[in-house]
Design a protein around this motif. Structure first.
Motif, PDB file in Angstrom:
ATOM      1  N   ARG A 168      10.938   3.724  -4.893  1.00 53.77           N
ATOM      2  CA  ARG A 168       9.334   3.863  -3.676  1.00 53.77           C
ATOM      3  C   ARG A 168       8.807   4.996  -2.843  1.00 53.77           C
ATOM      4  O   ARG A 168       7.716   4.856  -2.713  1.00 53.77           O
ATOM      5  CB  ARG A 168       9.560   2.506  -2.885  1.00 53.77           C
ATOM      6  CG  ARG A 168      10.304   0.874  -3.520  1.00 53.77           C
ATOM      7  CD  ARG A 168       9.409  -0.039  -2.314  1.00 53.77           C
ATOM      8  NE  ARG A 168      10.599   0.671  -1.112  1.00 53.77           N
ATOM      9  CZ  ARG A 168       9.672   0.344   0.011  1.00 53.77           C
ATOM     10  NH1 ARG A 168       9.088   0.343   0.618  1.00 53.77           N
ATOM     11  NH2 ARG A 168      10.685   0.351   0.594  1.00 53.77           N
ATOM     12  N   PHE A 169       9.897   5.697  -3.249  1.00 51.46           N
ATOM     13  CA  PHE A 169       9.627   6.880  -1.862  1.00 51.46           C
ATOM     14  C   PHE A 169       9.661   7.777  -2.495  1.00 51.46           C
ATOM     15  O   PHE A 169      10.746   8.096  -3.220  1.00 51.46           O
ATOM     16  CB  PHE A 169      10.521   7.082  -0.151  1.00 51.46           C
ATOM     17  CG  PHE A 169       9.705   6.030   0.513  1.00 51.46           C
ATOM     18  CD1 PHE A 169       9.327   4.591  -0.128  1.00 51.46           C
ATOM     19  CD2 PHE A 169      10.286   5.905   1.820  1.00 51.46           C
ATOM     20  CE1 PHE A 169       8.548   3.870   1.062  1.00 51.46           C
ATOM     21  CE2 PHE A 169      10.205   5.266   2.755  1.00 51.46           C
ATOM     22  CZ  PHE A 169       8.630   3.947   2.391  1.00 51.46           C
ATOM     23  N   THR A 170       8.921   9.207  -2.882  1.00 54.61           N
ATOM     24  CA  THR A 170      10.095  10.102  -3.723  1.00 54.61           C
ATOM     25  C   THR A 170       9.253  11.105  -2.321  1.00 54.61           C
ATOM     26  O   THR A 170       7.896  11.880  -2.002  1.00 54.61           O
ATOM     27  CB  THR A 170       8.425  10.300  -4.653  1.00 54.61           C
ATOM     28  OG1 THR A 170       8.379   9.679  -5.353  1.00 54.61           O
ATOM     29  CG2 THR A 170       8.753  12.003  -5.404  1.00 54.61           C
ATOM     30  N   GLY A 229       0.933  -1.191   0.113  1.00 52.28           N
ATOM     31  CA  GLY A 229       0.237  -0.468  -0.129  1.00 52.28           C
ATOM     32  C   GLY A 229       1.088   1.065  -0.056  1.00 52.28           C
ATOM     33  O   GLY A 229       2.234   1.174  -0.423  1.00 52.28           O
ATOM     34  N   SER A 230       0.175   2.714   0.666  1.00 55.04           N
ATOM     35  CA  SER A 230       0.795   3.878   0.586  1.00 55.04           C
ATOM     36  C   SER A 230       0.504   4.765   1.165  1.00 55.04           C
ATOM     37  O   SER A 230      -0.358   4.871   1.530  1.00 55.04           O
ATOM     38  CB  SER A 230       0.956   4.223  -0.764  1.00 55.04           C
ATOM     39  OG  SER A 230       0.561   4.065  -2.362  1.00 55.04           O
ATOM     40  N   ASP A 258       9.438  -0.615   6.418  1.00 52.85           N
ATOM     41  CA  ASP A 258       9.511  -0.443   6.435  1.00 52.85           C
ATOM     42  C   ASP A 258       8.969   0.635   7.847  1.00 52.85           C
ATOM     43  O   ASP A 258       8.631   2.451   8.102  1.00 52.85           O
ATOM     44  CB  ASP A 258       8.144   0.766   5.509  1.00 52.85           C
ATOM     45  CG  ASP A 258       9.700   0.602   3.812  1.00 52.85           C
ATOM     46  OD1 ASP A 258       8.352  -0.268   2.983  1.00 52.85           O
ATOM     47  OD2 ASP A 258      10.482   0.722   3.671  1.00 52.85           O
ATOM     48  N   GLN A 272       6.226  10.616  -0.725  1.00 51.58           N
ATOM     49  CA  GLN A 272       4.789  10.022  -0.917  1.00 51.58           C
ATOM     50  C   GLN A 272       5.462   8.056  -0.758  1.00 51.58           C
ATOM     51  O   GLN A 272       6.896   8.246  -1.458  1.00 51.58           O
ATOM     52  CB  GLN A 272       4.521  10.256  -2.158  1.00 51.58           C
ATOM     53  CG  GLN A 272       4.020   9.633  -2.942  1.00 51.58           C
ATOM     54  CD  GLN A 272       2.291   8.981  -1.973  1.00 51.58           C
ATOM     55  OE1 GLN A 272       1.939   9.644  -2.209  1.00 51.58           O
ATOM     56  NE2 GLN A 272       2.146   8.074  -1.761  1.00 51.58           N
ATOM     57  N   MET A 273       5.265   7.644  -0.168  1.00 52.00           N
ATOM     58  CA  MET A 273       5.615   6.146   0.617  1.00 52.00           C
ATOM     59  C   MET A 273       4.633   4.852  -0.510  1.00 52.00           C
ATOM     60  O   MET A 273       3.654   4.857  -0.421  1.00 52.00           O
ATOM     61  CB  MET A 273       5.923   5.754   1.353  1.00 52.00           C
ATOM     62  CG  MET A 273       6.375   6.771   2.746  1.00 52.00           C
ATOM     63  SD  MET A 273       7.104   6.709   3.955  1.00 52.00           S
ATOM     64  CE  MET A 273       5.005   6.206   4.962  1.00 52.00           C
ATOM     65  N   ASN A 274       5.520   4.337  -1.332  1.00 47.20           N
ATOM     66  CA  ASN A 274       4.506   3.642  -1.975  1.00 47.20           C
ATOM     67  C   ASN A 274       5.125   2.418  -1.993  1.00 47.20           C
ATOM     68  O   ASN A 274       6.289   2.408  -1.053  1.00 47.20           O
ATOM     69  CB  ASN A 274       4.446   3.956  -3.764  1.00 47.20           C
ATOM     70  CG  ASN A 274       3.824   4.992  -4.133  1.00 47.20           C
ATOM     71  OD1 ASN A 274       2.831   5.415  -3.554  1.00 47.20           O
ATOM     72  ND2 ASN A 274       4.274   5.546  -5.162  1.00 47.20           N
ATOM     73  N   SER A 275       4.737   1.406  -2.572  1.00 46.05           N
ATOM     74  CA  SER A 275       4.996  -0.148  -2.862  1.00 46.05           C
ATOM     75  C   SER A 275       5.517  -0.733  -1.200  1.00 46.05           C
ATOM     76  O   SER A 275       6.698  -1.068  -0.444  1.00 46.05           O
ATOM     77  CB  SER A 275       5.991  -0.212  -3.277  1.00 46.05           C
ATOM     78  OG  SER A 275       5.751   0.055  -5.201  1.00 46.05           O
ATOM     79  N   LEU A 276       4.729  -0.400   0.486  1.00 50.33           N
ATOM     80  CA  LEU A 276       5.617  -0.075   1.220  1.00 50.33           C
ATOM     81  C   LEU A 276       5.292  -1.412   1.495  1.00 50.33           C
ATOM     82  O   LEU A 276       4.598  -2.566   1.230  1.00 50.33           O
ATOM     83  CB  LEU A 276       4.087   0.401   2.744  1.00 50.33           C
ATOM     84  CG  LEU A 276       4.179   1.522   2.709  1.00 50.33           C
ATOM     85  CD1 LEU A 276       3.014   2.214   3.274  1.00 50.33           C
ATOM     86  CD2 LEU A 276       5.486   2.223   3.428  1.00 50.33           C
ATOM     87  N   ARG A 326       1.280   8.886   2.491  1.00 51.43           N
ATOM     88  CA  ARG A 326       1.924  10.263   1.979  1.00 51.43           C
ATOM     89  C   ARG A 326       2.104  10.750   3.957  1.00 51.43           C
ATOM     90  O   ARG A 326       0.892  11.293   3.687  1.00 51.43           O
ATOM     91  CB  ARG A 326       0.860  10.720   1.081  1.00 51.43           C
ATOM     92  CG  ARG A 326       1.777  11.985   0.554  1.00 51.43           C
ATOM     93  CD  ARG A 326       0.659  13.071   0.245  1.00 51.43           C
ATOM     94  NE  ARG A 326       1.477  14.217  -0.312  1.00 51.43           N
ATOM     95  CZ  ARG A 326       0.959  15.609  -0.749  1.00 51.43           C
ATOM     96  NH1 ARG A 326      -0.124  15.799  -0.371  1.00 51.43           N
ATOM     97  NH2 ARG A 326       1.949  16.868  -2.312  1.00 51.43           N
TER      98      ARG A 326
END
Length: 125
Positions: free
Chosen positions: A67-69, A16-17, A90, A82-86, A19
């Motif tokens: 994965r993170f921006t 999941g993601s 993490d 922004q954290m994706n593909s957690l 922010r």
């Protein structure tokens, strides 16, 4: 008085993601680079991502690259993560921090002088 306040943490399933936001006050925000760090139980605080004051340069730990921006909105005095593909690894308390030295290594905690109180991120498998 400089204040950094993180928000947006919580619980998420793996994949999941989330922010995270960090609202800054008491400083000329656009004059400072910013960073995100995290600390898991029993571990040292580690660098996650950094962004230069002009947003031209961003830096990431290898563990989150792709994965993170990190981004920033100088008009809102806010930095985001922004954290994706957690992943479960993490899971940590995430902190934002002000980098007081304009140049140099973004990864060292000694480069930062003000820290937020942290926001918990929990990722379940």
């Amino acid at each position: 008085q400089v204040q950094l306040v993180e928000s947006g943490g919580g619980w998420m399933q793996a994949g999941g993601s989330l922010r995270l936001s960090c609202a800054a006050s008491g400083l000329t925000f656009s004059n400072y680079a910013m960073g995100w760090f995290r600390q898991a139980p029993g571990k040292e605080r580690e660098f996650v991502a950094g962004i230069s004051l002009s947003r031209d340069n961003t830096y990431y730990a290898d563990s989150v690259k792709g994965r993170f921006t990190i981004s920033r909105d100088n008009a809102k005095n806010t930095v985001y993560l922004q954290m994706n593909s957690l992943k479960p690894e993490d899971t940590a308390v995430y902190y934002c921090a002000r980098k007081f030295r304009p140049y140099g290594n973004y990864a060292g905690t000694y480069q930062y002088d003000y820290w937020g109180q942290g926001t918990q991120v929990t990722v379940s498998s």
